[in-house]
Each structure stands twice: as C-alpha cells, then as structure tokens.
Design a protein around this motif. Structure first.
Motif, PDB file in Angstrom:
ATOM      1  N   ASN A  25       0.808  -1.204   0.000  1.00  0.00           N
ATOM      2  CA  ASN A  25       0.000   0.000   0.000  1.00  0.00           C
ATOM      3  C   ASN A  25       0.850   1.265   0.000  1.00  0.00           C
ATOM      4  O   ASN A  25       0.341   2.358  -0.199  1.00  0.00           O
ATOM      5  N   LEU A  26       2.133   1.095   0.325  1.00  0.00           N
ATOM      6  CA  LEU A  26       3.004   2.254   0.468  1.00  0.00           C
ATOM      7  C   LEU A  26       3.886   2.476  -0.751  1.00  0.00           C
ATOM      8  O   LEU A  26       4.315   3.589  -1.008  1.00  0.00           O
ATOM      9  N   MET A  27       4.189   1.425  -1.477  1.00  0.00           N
ATOM     10  CA  MET A  27       5.166   1.536  -2.561  1.00  0.00           C
ATOM     11  C   MET A  27       4.658   0.791  -3.785  1.00  0.00           C
ATOM     12  O   MET A  27       4.476  -0.421  -3.750  1.00  0.00           O
TER      13      MET A  27
ATOM     14  N   ASP B 103      13.140  -3.725   1.356  1.00  0.00           N
ATOM     15  CA  ASP B 103      12.585  -4.821   2.151  1.00  0.00           C
ATOM     16  C   ASP B 103      12.828  -4.636   3.637  1.00  0.00           C
ATOM     17  O   ASP B 103      12.037  -5.098   4.462  1.00  0.00           O
ATOM     18  N   ALA B 104      13.911  -3.968   3.981  1.00  0.00           N
ATOM     19  CA  ALA B 104      14.270  -3.828   5.390  1.00  0.00           C
ATOM     20  C   ALA B 104      13.736  -2.540   6.013  1.00  0.00           C
ATOM     21  O   ALA B 104      13.961  -2.277   7.194  1.00  0.00           O
ATOM     22  N   MET B 105      13.035  -1.713   5.240  1.00  0.00           N
ATOM     23  CA  MET B 105      12.574  -0.415   5.757  1.00  0.00           C
ATOM     24  C   MET B 105      11.253  -0.551   6.509  1.00  0.00           C
ATOM     25  O   MET B 105      10.371  -1.315   6.123  1.00  0.00           O
ATOM     26  N   ASP B 106      11.113   0.244   7.570  1.00  0.00           N
ATOM     27  CA  ASP B 106       9.832   0.288   8.269  1.00  0.00           C
ATOM     28  C   ASP B 106       8.867   1.177   7.485  1.00  0.00           C
ATOM     29  O   ASP B 106       9.273   1.988   6.651  1.00  0.00           O
ATOM     30  N   PRO B 107       7.534   1.047   7.747  1.00  0.00           N
ATOM     31  CA  PRO B 107       6.534   1.792   6.969  1.00  0.00           C
ATOM     32  C   PRO B 107       6.731   3.301   6.965  1.00  0.00           C
ATOM     33  O   PRO B 107       6.524   3.947   5.928  1.00  0.00           O
ATOM     34  N   ASN B 108       7.114   3.874   8.089  1.00  0.00           N
ATOM     35  CA  ASN B 108       7.301   5.332   8.133  1.00  0.00           C
ATOM     36  C   ASN B 108       8.441   5.771   7.228  1.00  0.00           C
ATOM     37  O   ASN B 108       8.356   6.790   6.539  1.00  0.00           O
ATOM     38  N   ARG B 109       9.527   5.010   7.255  1.00  0.00           N
ATOM     39  CA  ARG B 109      10.667   5.334   6.399  1.00  0.00           C
ATOM     40  C   ARG B 109      10.283   5.188   4.921  1.00  0.00           C
ATOM     41  O   ARG B 109      10.689   5.984   4.073  1.00  0.00           O
ATOM     42  N   LEU B 110       9.471   4.171   4.609  1.00  0.00           N
ATOM     43  CA  LEU B 110       9.030   3.968   3.233  1.00  0.00           C
ATOM     44  C   LEU B 110       8.206   5.154   2.743  1.00  0.00           C
ATOM     45  O   LEU B 110       8.334   5.580   1.596  1.00  0.00           O
ATOM     46  N   LYS B 111       7.349   5.676   3.617  1.00  0.00           N
ATOM     47  CA  LYS B 111       6.559   6.850   3.248  1.00  0.00           C
ATOM     48  C   LYS B 111       7.467   8.027   2.896  1.00  0.00           C
ATOM     49  O   LYS B 111       7.236   8.751   1.927  1.00  0.00           O
ATOM     50  N   GLN B 112       8.509   8.214   3.710  1.00  0.00           N
ATOM     51  CA  GLN B 112       9.438   9.319   3.464  1.00  0.00           C
ATOM     52  C   GLN B 112      10.170   9.138   2.137  1.00  0.00           C
ATOM     53  O   GLN B 112      10.323  10.090   1.363  1.00  0.00           O
ATOM     54  N   VAL B 113      10.609   7.906   1.885  1.00  0.00           N
ATOM     55  CA  VAL B 113      11.336   7.630   0.644  1.00  0.00           C
ATOM     56  C   VAL B 113      10.432   7.850  -0.566  1.00  0.00           C
ATOM     57  O   VAL B 113      10.841   8.425  -1.578  1.00  0.00           O
ATOM     58  N   ARG B 114       9.184   7.387  -0.436  1.00  0.00           N
ATOM     59  CA  ARG B 114       8.235   7.554  -1.531  1.00  0.00           C
ATOM     60  C   ARG B 114       7.970   9.032  -1.814  1.00  0.00           C
ATOM     61  O   ARG B 114       7.951   9.468  -2.959  1.00  0.00           O
ATOM     62  N   ALA B 115       7.771   9.805  -0.764  1.00  0.00           N
ATOM     63  CA  ALA B 115       7.510  11.239  -0.928  1.00  0.00           C
ATOM     64  C   ALA B 115       8.707  11.945  -1.553  1.00  0.00           C
ATOM     65  O   ALA B 115       8.555  12.834  -2.403  1.00  0.00           O
ATOM     66  N   LYS B 116       9.897  11.546  -1.141  1.00  0.00           N
ATOM     67  CA  LYS B 116      11.107  12.158  -1.693  1.00  0.00           C
ATOM     68  C   LYS B 116      11.248  11.848  -3.175  1.00  0.00           C
ATOM     69  O   LYS B 116      11.595  12.728  -3.982  1.00  0.00           O
ATOM     70  N   ALA B 117      10.964  10.602  -3.555  1.00  0.00           N
ATOM     71  CA  ALA B 117      11.063  10.221  -4.968  1.00  0.00           C
ATOM     72  C   ALA B 117      10.056  10.995  -5.814  1.00  0.00           C
ATOM     73  O   ALA B 117      10.368  11.466  -6.908  1.00  0.00           O
ATOM     74  N   LYS B 118       8.827  11.152  -5.291  1.00  0.00           N
ATOM     75  CA  LYS B 118       7.804  11.884  -6.033  1.00  0.00           C
ATOM     76  C   LYS B 118       8.157  13.353  -6.156  1.00  0.00           C
ATOM     77  O   LYS B 118       7.977  13.972  -7.212  1.00  0.00           O
ATOM     78  N   ALA B 119       8.682  13.946  -5.073  1.00  0.00           N
ATOM     79  CA  ALA B 119       9.072  15.354  -5.106  1.00  0.00           C
ATOM     80  C   ALA B 119      10.188  15.576  -6.124  1.00  0.00           C
ATOM     81  O   ALA B 119      10.199  16.581  -6.848  1.00  0.00           O
ATOM     82  N   ALA B 120      11.127  14.630  -6.180  1.00  0.00           N
ATOM     83  CA  ALA B 120      12.225  14.756  -7.137  1.00  0.00           C
ATOM     84  C   ALA B 120      11.709  14.691  -8.574  1.00  0.00           C
ATOM     85  O   ALA B 120      12.166  15.431  -9.440  1.00  0.00           O
TER      86      ALA B 120
END
Length: 376
Positions: free
Chosen positions: A3-5, A100-117
């Motif tokens: 649901n996050l990625m 695979d090793a990331m927690d859900p909160n970190r995944l949200k941050q990574v996803r937002a960063k990728a979209k912003a970029a």
C-alpha cells in the motif's frame, strides 16, 4: 508495504540512482553527455541502447536497434535480468534499493522524496524547454534570407535543387554565415560552420523549434554537409511541428489554409524542395521525421487531401539478435499516420520514390561519376 510503494515509486527510485544502476546492469555502457550508451540489452559494447541520465526523462531508455525495446528504469531491470518479467524485477529492485528492510514510516518518506524529485525534474524540464524554444527562435531570426550564391543556395543546388526556379525563396529557410556546432557532440571542440536554419511551427502557428543543417564550403560553389557527427540537428522539440516549405496555389499561411487545400507531407527539407519544384500547386510540409507524421492530426480541417511522400525504407527488417523478421518501423509509422488522417475523414495516399532512390531528392541529385551514387 504494497500500500506504500507501487511500481511507479520503485521506477522513480531506481532512476534516482541511474548511474549506479547502469554500472550494475550494463558494465560495458559508456557515458555520452546526458546519456549512457551500450550495444543492447545483452550488455555488448556499442551505441544502440540509450539511457537518459538527467532531467525529467532520467532512467528512460530505448534500444534503437529494436522496434519495441524501451521503458523506464524498472523496465530496464526486467529486460536485462529477467527477460521482461516485471514481477521478478520488482523483487530484485526492492532488495537492491534496500526497501525490504525499511519500516513503513521510512518507506513513506522515501516515496515522498522520490515523487518530489520527479515533480521538480518535470518543472525544470518545462523551464529548459521554454529556454530552448527561445534560443532556437533567436538562431533563426538572426539568419538572413537565402540569396543566389550563398552557402545554402549552393548546397541545395548541389542536391539538384535550383531555388531560382521557385520564383521566391522559401521564407521558412534562412542562411547563417557562421553557427557554432554543439561542443557536446564534437568532443568539446568549438567549431562554427555555415548553416541552413529552418523554422518549425506548431499547431498555434508559432515557431516551436529550429532545424539546423551544418554545411562545409569547399570553394568554387561546392557546398556539402559539414563533416561532423550529425550535420542535421533540431533545437527545441519538433514533435507535432512542421517546416512550412511551400504554401501551394493558395499562397496562404498554414493556419489559414482554404477549403479543399491539398498537402504533401514528407520528412526532409531537401525532399520538400524537390517536391515543390515538381508539384508547386500543393502545399508542402516537412515533418523532420517519419515518426512525426502521426503527430499532425491538428492540421486544419480545411486540408482534405494529404499525400505522404515517404522515404523508400525496406518493408521489413531482421532483428540482429533474434533473427525475427518484422515490419520496418518507418513503414509502421506511415501506416499509423494514414489511419489517423483517414479517421479524420481526409483523403490520404502514400507515394514512394522508385526503386534505387532512397527518397524523392535522391531522384534528382547529381551522381558521382566514379561511383554512380548520388552526391551526399
């Protein structure tokens, strides 16, 4: 995590590390300005496969030796490692990116960063495109009208085209006595050449890009294409644009084409001028590339009759890697344009030069006495 990625997030993240990714997947690839170049998905040395390194198209790739092989960074993983299997590519990418090793909160941050970029890259691309259009128009405006005896006139005369026969010089074409060839395509060397610069107009009727043909004047009226990597370049996007070479019997601008106007579409400027000499009653438009024909559905509804004067490309090609025989991409592009124009209710026909001529200008070019071939 599902649901996050999603796959678009993963593709963006891979694209953000495209240099490292290409090194891992295709170690024989070499940098060429804003691109990686390699021979193909098998990793062989060469230049057929191109991968964008920066900007809004970062991670986008295409293998020009194949009709179908293209995609984003995740597609590249699938094509190189798994024969196109996207599911396996996603699993590999998650592991390679450490998702695979990331927690859900970190995944949200990574996803937002990728979209912003991605959004920032898109905005920058739009600013860059506007600047290219501005520079392209300036290059054309700084040109002079073609006159008998200048380098453009002599170049075209050497291609069998005598502009004096037209009565008036084509307004979309101009002469630049000296124009710098892009250093990035010339080993960073700064060299200037005479050039033919041609205005490319879009649906609005405004200039959207400039086509440049770099020339070399050898003296005594002999002018040929410049001895550079690619003597014909476009500044700005020509997608959906045309060079209005000849207005036809009406003499009106394209956007004011009268009812029943007849048009000949071709690829190159030299072909367009050749056709103008032999069919002056038609409006003649150069689309720059065969793939651009199908982007011209915006042509005024008053244009009811279109002839596509196509290059004499072979009907089929053989895939160098698989041996598969399939229709030539140029023939497919022509067929797609015919279908589009016919769907719009226009009369459409396709004309090809005779066997032995690669295009319509090839029919009238002077021949090399020693080789029996058309002079380039």
């Amino acid at each position: 995590m599902a649901n996050l990625m999603d796959v678009s997030d993963i593709a963006r993240m891979l694209a953000g590390q495209i240099d490292t990714l290409v090194g891992a997947l295709l170690p024989a690839a070499v940098r060429d300005g804003n691109e990686w170049r390699v021979g193909g998905l098998d990793g062989s040395p060469g230049r057929s496969l191109c991968i964008h390194r920066h900007g809004a198209r970062i991670g986008v790739w295409k293998d020009f030796s194949s009709h179908d092989d293209a995609g984003d960074a995740l597609d590249l993983v699938a094509a190189v490692l798994y024969g196109g299997d996207k599911g396996k590519a996603v699993a590999w990418a998650k592991s390679w990116l450490g998702l695979d090793a990331m927690d859900p909160n970190r995944l949200k941050q990574v996803r937002a960063k990728a979209k912003a970029a991605t959004n920032a890259a898109q905005a920058q691309m739009e600013r860059d495109a506007a600047q290219r259009r501005k520079v392209a128009k300036a290059i054309w405006l700084e040109g002079q009208g073609i006159v008998v005896g200048d380098a453009v006139y002599n170049y075209l005369f050497g291609r069998g085209i005598d502009l004096k026969q037209l009565g008036a010089m084509p307004g979309a074409l101009r002469f630049r006595e000296s124009l710098e060839y892009p250093p990035a395509m010339n080993g960073d060397k700064r060299e200037s050449y005479p050039a033919m610069v041609s205005a490319i107009i879009g649906e609005s009727g405004e200039q959207v890009a400039t086509h440049r043909t770099f020339l070399k004047d050898y003296g005594f009226g002999m002018v040929r294409k410049a001895p550079v990597r690619d003597a014909k370049l476009t500044l700005g996007s020509y997608k959906g644009g045309v060079i209005p070479v000849h207005k036809g019997i009406s003499g009106k601008p394209l956007k004011s084409a009268p009812q029943g106007d007849k048009v000949i579409l071709c690829e190159g400027i030299e072909d367009a001028l050749t056709l103008t000499l032999h069919a002056p009653e038609y409006r003649i438009l150069a689309a720059i590339a065969v793939s651009n024909f199908q982007n011209l559905g915006w042509l005024p509804d008053t244009i009811s009759d279109i002839t596509i004067a196509a290059d004499n490309d072979p009907e089929t090609i053989t895939d160098a890697k698989t041996g598969e025989i399939r229709p030539h991409p140029a023939r497919l592009a022509v067929a797609a344009a015919v279908d589009m124009f016919q769907t719009q209710g226009r009369t459409v026909r396709v004309a090809y030069p005779p066997d032995g001529s690669k295009d319509f200008n090839d029919m009238i070019k002077p021949r090399d006495a020693a080789q029996g071939q058309a002079i380039k």
